[in-house]
Design a protein around this motif. Structure first.
Motif: not given
Length: 464
Positions: A380-383, A387-392, A444-459
């Motif tokens: 899934g995605t969030d604001n 973007l995350f990958v979660e499992d049980d 239960c399970g594990a969760r991995a989340r890809l965290v990006f810079p806030p919108a408008g900021e260059a990497p």
């Protein structure tokens, strides 16, 4: 115990170094010239006597005054030790052209050294009583006060108070120190201004080097406007940087070529093993699958090393997540797992799409391989944006609770079979100016989340 290394000397600005050296050598030059002046004046006692005569008569004339047409004289206090005490060796007399004496500090010994009072004196006269040092002479000169003129005469017998040294100091100050100080100020100012102007492009190049982005293939120092010597150094740095990029490109090509070459014989070996109905063959096939997965990670690593800023574009995370889930769904279902995608409000980030897909694919494959049987995977995605990958699945391994919080949990800690999968994901996120978060899922399970810079900021790519 090992001795601590000596502290490095702090670098100093070139302007300070040059200014210090100019002042140092100017001081040495002034000292040398002072010695030369003293030697030159010391060789001519006749000239020193004349200078002392002019100086002493000028100071004595400072005591003259004119009131209602009448001349008066008061001995200056700083000359009282010479012309106000007997047997000092310094004698003085002030008289008018008509012979009227206004001041006299003279005994029978010095009377013979002065001109007779009835004699019409010249405007300047001097005679040497005894040549050489110490100075022994007599003389006088005419001084005007208002419309009147007087003759100030002195006789110095031996210069017991060393008045000649004040003459030398005055000559050194007037004819050497002041002119050289003004020259030093102008030379130093012009030199520092020239250095600052010449180093302005060098300072700009230094700032440019600090902001070098290894992912920009045409990064180089701008040599325009630099002094020739500095421009040569900048050119050498540019050539060295270009050579480093060529070596890195060759290394990426080599890694990618090896990975692709290995996959073909691995596929042939697997096909042959599938024809053998034996438990050892099934075990060997499993090991080959692990090796094939590792080779795939090498291909992913080569793709990561070959990436640069030119491949970045605006990416919709919801659309990218749907594409990956759709592409990997057959693989997930073949391994008895379930996968689903949860969309948010279509967050977008500036990213390299193939690499971002590799990162998400890596996390999904790790969840399938290490999450346990019949694991449920949710992408899934969030604001955040994120973007995350979660499992049980199995979640954190028991040992992982005893390690540092920065260590990855459970199957993420073993991701990639041979341990490079999670590192690849981290490096991909570092390339995008973000980071990877891992934690336990609920319940239960594990969760991995890809965290990006806030919108408008260059990497921003951190230094490796």
């Amino acid at each position: 115990m090992n001795a601590e290394p000596p502290a490095r000397r702090r670098s100093q600005p070139l302007v300070r170094i040059v200014a210090g050296r100019i002042v140092l050598f100017a001081a040495i030059a002034m000292l040398a010239q002072l010695v030369a002046v003293l030697v030159e004046y010391g060789r001519d006692p006749q000239n020193l006597a004349r200078l002392l005569l002019e100086r002493e008569t000028a100071e004595l004339a400072g005591g003259l005054s004119l009131h209602d047409g009448r001349l008066a004289f008061d001995l200056p206090s700083d000359l009282a030790s010479r012309y106000g005490v007997p047997a000092s060796g310094y004698f003085g007399r002030i008289r008018t052209a008509s012979g009227v004496v206004l001041f006299s500090h003279c005994d029978e010994e010095c009377t013979e050294h002065f001109l007779p009072l009835e004699f019409n004196p010249p405007s300047f006269w001097m005679r040497t009583i005894r040549p050489g040092y110490p100075l022994t002479f007599a003389g006088g000169r005419e001084v005007d006060i208002g419309e009147r003129s007087v003759l100030v005469e002195i006789a110095v017998l031996g210069d017991r108070q060393h008045a000649v040294w004040s003459v030398l100091a005055n000559e050194a100050l007037d004819h050497m120190l002041l002119p050289m100080s003004l020259t030093l100020i102008f030379v130093l100012g012009a030199t520092l201004a020239s250095i600052r102007t010449a180093l302005r492009p060098v300072a700009a190049a230094a700032g440019q080097a600090e902001r070098f982005d290894p992912l920009v293939p045409d990064s180089r120092l701008d040599e325009a406007g630099m002094p020739l010597e500095i421009a040569r150094l900048a050119g050498a740095v540019n050539r060295s940087y270009a050579r480093t990029r060529e070596l890195m490109a060759a290394q990426k090509l080599f890694t990618s070529a090896i990975a692709h070459e290995i996959r073909t014989p691995l596929a042939i070996i697997r096909m042959e093993l599938e024809r053998i109905d034996h438990p050892a063959a099934r075990q060997a096939i499993g090991e080959l699958d692990e090796l094939d997965h590792f080779v795939g990670q090498l291909v992913m690593l080569a793709r990561l090393e070959a990436a640069d800023r030119s491949g970045f574009e605006r990416v919709d995370l919801d659309e990218l997540g749907r594409d990956i889930v759709g592409a990997l769904a057959p693989y997930v279902y073949d391994h008895g797992a379930i996968i689903a995608f949860d969309a948010s409000s279509s967050p977008s980030v500036l990213a390299h799409p193939p690499l971002l897909k590799d990162a998400v694919r890596n996390l999904i494959e790790n969840a399938v391989r290490h999450g346990g049987p019949s694991v449920h995977i949710r992408v899934g995605t969030d604001n955040g944006p994120g973007l995350f990958v979660e499992d049980d699945g199995v979640g954190f391994a028991p040992a992982s609770r005893e390690v540092a919080a920065s260590d990855a949990p459970g199957h993420y800690r073993r991701a990639g079979g041979l341990g490079i999968g999670l590192e690849i994901v981290r490096r991909i996120m570092a390339l995008h100016g973000g980071h990877l978060e891992t934690r336990e899922a609920t319940p239960c399970g594990a969760r991995a989340r890809l965290v990006f810079p806030p919108a408008g900021e260059a990497p921003v790519t951190p230094a490796r």
